[in-house]
Design an enzyme around this catalytic site. Structure first.
Site, PDB file in Angstrom:
ATOM      1  N   HIS A 152     -33.094   3.719  20.073  1.00 52.89           N
ATOM      2  CA  HIS A 152     -33.970   4.381  19.074  1.00 52.89           C
ATOM      3  C   HIS A 152     -35.042   5.280  19.862  1.00 52.89           C
ATOM      4  O   HIS A 152     -36.044   5.687  19.029  1.00 52.89           O
ATOM      5  CB  HIS A 152     -34.839   3.220  18.304  1.00 52.89           C
ATOM      6  CG  HIS A 152     -33.937   2.151  17.970  1.00 52.89           C
ATOM      7  ND1 HIS A 152     -33.708   1.009  18.526  1.00 52.89           N
ATOM      8  CD2 HIS A 152     -33.003   1.990  16.734  1.00 52.89           C
ATOM      9  CE1 HIS A 152     -32.960   0.061  17.801  1.00 52.89           C
ATOM     10  NE2 HIS A 152     -32.490   0.668  16.774  1.00 52.89           N
TER      11      HIS A 152
HETATM   12  S1  FES Z   1     -36.031   1.820  21.344  1.00 55.91           S
HETATM   13 FE1  FES Z   1     -35.099   0.367  20.039  1.00 55.91          FE
HETATM   14  S2  FES Z   1     -34.328  -1.025  21.353  1.00 55.91           S
HETATM   15 FE2  FES Z   1     -35.229   0.502  22.543  1.00 55.91          FE
END
Ligand code: FES
Length: 273
Positions: free
Chosen positions: A238
């Site tokens: 993410h």
């Molecule tokens: S940024 Fe979501 S799991 Fe690492």
């Protein structure tokens, strides 16, 4: 003379008839005929020896002995001819005297009893200790888990500027040999710019070595080393960016990368766990 009395047909069952022959001078009486009737004897029913029938034969009232002329009497025999087995071979020699009192042989008998009880107690205690030990041991970690509880790393195998990943307790373990430039950069970061403020000196026991759990604090992905906008780690799931001290700098992750318990045993040996 012959007489017959019949009162009515309804009373035929109780009709009484009688004949009587009397000799007279003109006619003699018929000679008497004797008829032998054989008596048929029906044997009595066999007595059934059941629990009830035998119980019924037991005396109800207390047993009393009475003697009378013409009264029933019986003779009972005492079976004094029964020979009693000789158990003396199985008896202790100091107990064979039946006239001796029991106090004189008490010490020897009690000694044997104490020996048996003591032996049983020792055996029972040993068995209980074994059972408890096995039970407690069954609840501790298995050998393979204990083997992974600690990991020893030779630091001189990791070149400067490199990040090496190990598997420790089922998780990725990052050990980073930081350069002087990285150390200098991370030590000068303004705490007010950090989401999870933490000094670099609090995260690294020795500045050149950074020990981290490679698990993103957002949703648990494994970050990529030497990537991201801050030169530390980047989580592609993410888009979380960590610096070279493992602190979160950008992205959805809320916290810095976790630092496991570790100890520097000597100059070149690190133990994690
Ligand atoms: S940024 Fe979501 S799991 Fe690492």
């Amino acid at each position: 003379m012959f007489s017959f009395v019949a009162r009515s047909a309804n009373l035929s069952s109780v009709t009484v008839a009688a004949t009587q022959s009397v000799a007279n001078g003109s006619k003699a009486l018929s000679p008497a005929v004797s008829i032998n009737i054989e008596r048929v004897l029906v044997p009595p029913p066999a007595q059934k020896l059941t629990t009830n029938s035998l119980t019924a034969g037991l005396p109800i009232n207390p047993i009393r002995a009475s003697v009378s002329i013409g009264g029933p009497s019986q003779v009972r025999f005492a079976h004094t001819d029964v020979s009693i087995p000789d158990f003396s071979a199985y008896r202790r020699s100091n107990l064979k005297d039946s006239s001796a009192d029991n106090k004189s042989s008490a010490p020897s008998r009690q000694g044997f009893s104490y020996l048996i009880v003591g032996s049983g107690a020792v055996g029972g205690a040993y068995a209980a200790k074994t059972v408890v030990g096995e039970f407690v041991g069954s609840m501790s970690a298995s050998a393979d888990v204990l083997a992974l509880a600690k990991i020893e790393v030779k630091l001189n195998d990791i070149p400067e500027g490199k990040n090496v990943t190990f598997k420790w307790r089922g998780k990725p373990l990052f050990i980073r040999h930081r350069t002087a430039e990285e150390i200098d950069t991370e030590s000068k970061v303004d705490m007010s710019t950090l989401r999870d403020p933490q000094l670099d000196s609090d995260r690294a026991q020795r500045p050149e070595w950074l020990v981290l759990l490679g698990v993103c604090t957002h949703l648990g992905c494994v970050p990529i080393a030497n990537s991201g906008e801050f030169g530390g780690y980047y989580c592609p799931c993410h888009g979380s960016h960590y610096d070279a001290s493992g602190r979160i700098r950008k992205g959805p992750a809320p916290l810095n990368l976790e630092i496991p318990i570790h100890t520097f045993v000597d100059e070149n040996t690190l133990v994690v766990g």
